[in-house]
Structures are given as structure tokens and as C-alpha cells.
Motif scaffolding. Structure first.
Motif, mmCIF file in Angstrom:
data_model
loop_
_atom_site.group_PDB
_atom_site.id
_atom_site.type_symbol
_atom_site.label_atom_id
_atom_site.label_comp_id
_atom_site.label_asym_id
_atom_site.label_seq_id
_atom_site.Cartn_x
_atom_site.Cartn_y
_atom_site.Cartn_z
ATOM 1 N N LYS A 1 -37.414 43.612 30.642
ATOM 2 C CA LYS A 1 -36.174 42.863 30.382
ATOM 3 C C LYS A 1 -35.077 43.788 29.847
ATOM 4 N N LYS A 2 -35.479 44.668 28.948
ATOM 5 C CA LYS A 2 -34.524 45.606 28.351
ATOM 6 C C LYS A 2 -33.898 46.500 29.428
ATOM 7 N N VAL B 1 -31.344 44.467 31.640
ATOM 8 C CA VAL B 1 -30.090 44.118 30.957
ATOM 9 C C VAL B 1 -29.251 45.367 30.670
ATOM 10 N N GLU B 2 -29.908 46.429 30.223
ATOM 11 C CA GLU B 2 -29.145 47.664 29.920
ATOM 12 C C GLU B 2 -28.573 48.279 31.185
ATOM 13 N N ALA C 1 -25.601 46.204 32.344
ATOM 14 C CA ALA C 1 -24.452 46.409 31.445
ATOM 15 C C ALA C 1 -23.737 47.698 31.818
ATOM 16 N N MET C 2 -24.540 48.737 32.103
ATOM 17 C CA MET C 2 -23.975 50.049 32.442
ATOM 18 C C MET C 2 -23.194 49.980 33.763
ATOM 19 N N LEU D 1 -33.324 36.236 31.471
ATOM 20 C CA LEU D 1 -32.476 37.357 31.913
ATOM 21 C C LEU D 1 -31.088 36.864 32.325
ATOM 22 N N ALA E 1 -29.113 36.257 29.257
ATOM 23 C CA ALA E 1 -28.800 37.547 28.608
ATOM 24 C C ALA E 1 -27.654 38.253 29.347
ATOM 25 N N SER F 1 -24.334 36.850 28.685
ATOM 26 C CA SER F 1 -23.824 36.992 27.320
ATOM 27 C C SER F 1 -23.115 38.342 27.118
ATOM 28 N N LEU F 2 -23.137 39.195 28.182
ATOM 29 C CA LEU F 2 -22.600 40.558 28.020
ATOM 30 C C LEU F 2 -21.077 40.613 28.026
ATOM 31 N N MET G 1 -22.576 47.255 26.806
ATOM 32 C CA MET G 1 -23.703 48.176 26.628
ATOM 33 C C MET G 1 -24.236 48.117 25.202
ATOM 34 N N ALA H 1 -26.115 44.868 25.012
ATOM 35 C CA ALA H 1 -27.354 44.907 25.808
ATOM 36 C C ALA H 1 -28.481 45.601 25.057
ATOM 37 N N PHE I 1 -33.068 42.601 23.669
ATOM 38 C CA PHE I 1 -34.544 42.550 23.719
ATOM 39 C C PHE I 1 -35.169 43.652 22.875
#
Lengths: 286, 192
Positions: A164-165, A168-169, A172-173, A223, A226, A229-230, B185, B188, B192
């Protein structure tokens, strides 16, 4: 029959390029109602563009994509031996007729083939089934969203939290580059190639269609909220709608590996299908 | 704020505009993607003359679908991802004096630096809105460097009310999409 299938492939691409499917358009419309300011204006531009493309019979995006096909062919489908050639012919025909932007470039010389064909292009994912019918889905895949693809070989100890991390990361990038609101396909497990293939196949699902696996369905929803929410918003200009849906497909993994593949669709989530029966009759499927 | 700009524009006019403003452009817009940027800079280094004066036009990150009957016609002409041009844009703005860059997705720190130092802005057209963009193009004035292929060539368009374009980089060091991305970022990394 080869010419008939080639014509049908050109028509299929025309539908995919000019007529955004109802599930995607509805999701965009719902998002527009919930947004304000620049985000609302951006979604309104997108929806206006979708309507104009449909009315005028023009591609909704100038990046008419890499011609990609997903085929389910019956073992007894009588035209299986001519399918590949008919698809290549259909792509050439569609390139001239619609027209499509020539998007097939030689990796060494940089030369554009001019007709959207070349080494492994159009790309066809083959699948087999019982019976004498054949289902063909066209997914013209844009380059901007394809450039947001990713593969990471996680350590099994990182578990689902790590999966999941990573998703999402990574998204975002990518910010506004893949033309959000996006649809995110995630493939978990298998080997590296399997995770990527599953991620791409996950994009075939309709918006709102959850995984049959209850646990995975929960992760999809987690997900999705999440990502939204960014604050990336439509086209990366800020807002509540970054992603329209997340679809996950899974495979069993090797004990030492936890591969995660990400494939992304832009808002122009183009996919349309046809069915051909054993008698050569052709039906459109949305 | 909302501005209607007639090309060519001067530095003073550009400096009034802030990130978050909306602009509409009238005049000549020239498409340029990766390969056109690369070639233009190569010509500059070698002292060769260019087919277009990039200081008087808006540069549009776009690889259109074009069709030739007797003349060229635009079928679809939405913006492409601008970030790929981040490699070239600082030198491009510095060497050619371009005041308006149009694309999608936003650009990075080097482009923002060029905008600040040389008085330019970057504005985003709605990504993929290809038919909408084509409707703002009134005339295809010409094409150069077609040997690069249809998407990579320099297409010279006359546009009327080309927009709405959201200014994301202004001439004062603001960069809207990078601010949004940096916040995303940061967020993010803590979900989690």
C-alpha cells in the motif's frame, strides 16, 4: 473473412478512441459535481471534450495510444489462424481512416513506422477458452499514463502494508503527469512480469467493480481513499479527485519475492470490445 | 485573475501574471516536443538559423493528430506531458526568449528558475482535451521539421482564445503543481 475482421478492428478502435465508456464518463461527472474552482473547471473541460469527440467522431485525445488488444479465443473459433494478421491490418486501416497518430517508433533509429505497427506492436494479450467464439478488447494506451508504470520487488516481510505504501508514494510522486483523475491497476505477486501483466489486466475492469476476493476488495477501497486524500486533483492542479478507482489482481508469489506492479490509465480510459461468433457474426460490447 | 494575451507579449505583461491565474492566448502557437527542443538547441549551439522566432510565439508541448487533404487540418491537439521537456526548457527559454510555454502536468525547478530569471510563464491546458484544443486553432500556418515525424514536428498554429490555461509557474518563482506534489508526497509518506 480476414478483411471483415480487419474492418471490425478499425471500427472497434474508432469506438474506443471517440466514445468514452459510460462508467468512466459517469464517474467523471460525479467528481465534477463534488469539486469546485480549478478542479471543477478542469473536469468540465474534460467532459465537454468527451462530448465533442463523440459528436464529431474525433479521437478524444491526440495521443491515440499504443494499440493494445486483449483476446479470449475459443479453442474451436474457426478464424483463430487469421486473427493476428487481421488485427495488424485493422490497426493500419484505423490509422488512416480515423485517423490515429502514428505512435510506433524504432527504439534504435527513432524512426516512426507511420502506421502504428512494428516489433510486437500492436501488442496482443492472448487467452483461451472453451467454445467457438472470440472476444476482443481494444485498449489504446496513452504514453503519459504508461510512463507512470512501476514495478517494485518488495521484501516479503514488508507485507501488504509495504504494498500500500509503495502504491500511494509512487502515485504521489507522479503528480499530475498521468492525467488524473486516473484509474490505477495493481498486480501483486507472481514474478516481476506477472505483476505487471496483472496490473495492466486490472485496468479492464469497470469503474466500481470490486475484486471477488473480499480482503483484496477492502485494500482497493483503502487505496482509493488514500489516493484521493493526496490533494493532487484533476490534472495535478489540486482537488479532491485524483483517482476514479483502484483495481487489484493477485497471483501466488515465490516465498522470497513480493512483486508489485502498477499500471495507470488516464481519465481517457479507452476500452471497447467486440464478440465474433463461430459463424463470423460480430457484436459490439461496451 | 483572468487575462487575454495577444502574442507577442513583453516581459512587463508577463510579470503581472501570478500562478493560479487563467489566461487565454491569441496569435501564433508552435508545437515542440522532446526532439524539436533538442534540435532547436543543437542549431543554436551550431549557430544555424531556426525556422521560427520562438520569442514571438507561445511554445506548445503537443504532438497533434493532423490530416492532409489539400492543406493540413488539425484533428486533435491536446497537450503532452511537459515534464519530459524539463531537460531542455531552461536553455530554451534562456536562448530563445520564449515568454509563454503551454503543456500539461506542470514543470520542475529548472524551468521555474528560467521563468524567474528571463521573465516567462508556464500554463497548463486540460490534458487530453484534444478536440477542445483543436477548436481554438483557427488556421494551420505551416509545419517545419516534419522529418521528425508527425508528433515531433514544429506545427505552426494560429489560435483564437486558446484556453482556459491555468498558469502554474509565474515569473516570480511560484510553482503551483510542484507545491501540490510536494504536499502530496509528504502526506503519502505518513498514510501507511
Amino acid at each position: 473473412m480476414k478483411d471483415k475482421i480487419a474492418e471490425a478492428i478499425a471500427d472497434l478502435l474508432f469506438r474506443a478512441e471517440t466514445d468514452l465508456s459510460e462508467d468512466v464518463e459517469n464517474a467523471l461527472r460525479k467528481a465534477m459535481e463534488e469539486e469546485e474552482g480549478i478542479a471543477k473547471a478542469t473536469l468540465s473541460n474534460i467532459l465537454k471534450n468527451v462530448e465533442l469527440a463523440r459528436e464529431q467522431g474525433k479521437p478524444m485525445c491526440q495521443d491515440t495510444g499504443t494499440p493494445t488488444f486483449f483476446i479470449k479465443v475459443g479453442y474451436d473459433f474457426p478464424y483463430r489462424h487469421i486473427l493476428k494478421e487481421a488485427i495488424i491490418e485493422g490497426v493500419k486501416l484505423a490509422t488512416k481512416k480515423i485517423p490515429l497518430r502514428p505512435n510506433a517508433v524504432d527504439v534504435v533509429t527513432g524512426k516512426n513506422s507511420g502506421d502504428n505497427t512494428g516489433h510486437h506492436i500492436p501488442y496482443i494479450h492472448w487467452d483461451f477458452m472453451a467454445g467457438d467464439e472470440c472476444y476482443i478488447t481494444a485498449m489504446p494506451k496513452g504514453g503519459g499514463s504508461e510512463n507512470a508504470s512501476a514495478l517494485k520487488m518488495l521484501k516479503p516481510g514488508e507485507g501488504m502494508k509495504g504494498v500500500k505504501k509503495f502504491v500511494v508514494e509512487h502515485m504521489a510522486m507522479m503528480g499530475g503527469d498521468p492525467c488524473p483523475p486516473t484509474v490505477v491497476g495493481v498486480g501483486i505477486g507472481g514474478g516481476g512480469d506477472i505483476a505487471m501483466e496483472l496490473a495492466k489486466k486490472a485496468l479492464l475492469r469497470k469503474i466500481g467493480e470490486r475484486s471477488h476476493d473480499g480482503e483484496i476488495a477492502k485494500v482497493e477501497e483503502e487505496l482509493l481513499s488514500a489516493l484521493n486524500s493526496l490533494g493532487i486533483g484533476p490534472m495535478g492542479l489540486g482537488g479532491k479527485t485524483t483517482c476514479l478507482d483502484v483495481h487489484i489482481e493477485i497471483a501466488h508469489r515465490h516465498p522470497a519475492s513480493l512483486p508489485v506492479g502498477i499500471a495507470v490509465q488516464c481519465w481517457a480510459n479507452r476500452r471497447k470490445s467486440i464478440k465474433i461468433d463461430g459463424g463470423g457474426n460480430i457484436w459490439n460490447i461496451d | 485573475m483572468e487575462y487575454r494575451l495577444n502574442l507577442p507579449v513583453g516581459r512587463e505583461e508577463i510579470e503581472r501574471i501570478k500562478a493560479g491565474d487563467i489566461i487565454y492566448v491569441n496569435g501564433i502557437v508552435v508545437t515542440a516536443r522532446d526532439e524539436a527542443h533538442e534540435r532547436a538547441l543543437e542549431y543554436f549551439r551550431e549557430g544555424k538559423s531556426l525556422p521560427v522566432d520562438f520569442s514571438r510565439v507561445a511554445v506548445y508541448h503537443c504532438g497533434p493528430v493532423m490530416k492532409k487533404n489539400e492543406e493540413w487540418h488539425v484533428i486533435a491537439a491536446g497537450p503532452t506531458t511537459s515534464r519530459r521537456m524539463e531537460l531542455f526548457e531552461y536553455d530554451f527559454i534562456k536562448n530563445f526568449g520564449t515568454r509563454i510555454i503551454v503543456g500539461k502536468g506542470g514543470m520542475g525547478e529548472k524551468t521555474a528558475k528560467a521563468c524567474r530569471e528571463y521573465g516567462a510563464i508556464y500554463a497548463a491546458f486540460t490534458g487530453g482535451a484534444a478536440v477542445l484544443a483543436a477548436n481554438a486553432i483557427k488556421k494551420v500556418k505551416g509545419v517545419e521539421w516534419l522529418d521528425l515525424g508527425m508528433p515531433e514536428a514544429l506545427w505552426i498554429f494560429e489560435v483564437e482564445n486558446f484556453g482556459p490555461l491555468v498558469v502554474t509557474i509565474d515569473a516570480h518563482g511560484n510553482n503551483l503543481t510542484e507545491e501540490i506534489k510536494n504536499k502530496a508526497m509528504e502526506k503519502a509518506s505518513s498514510i501507511f
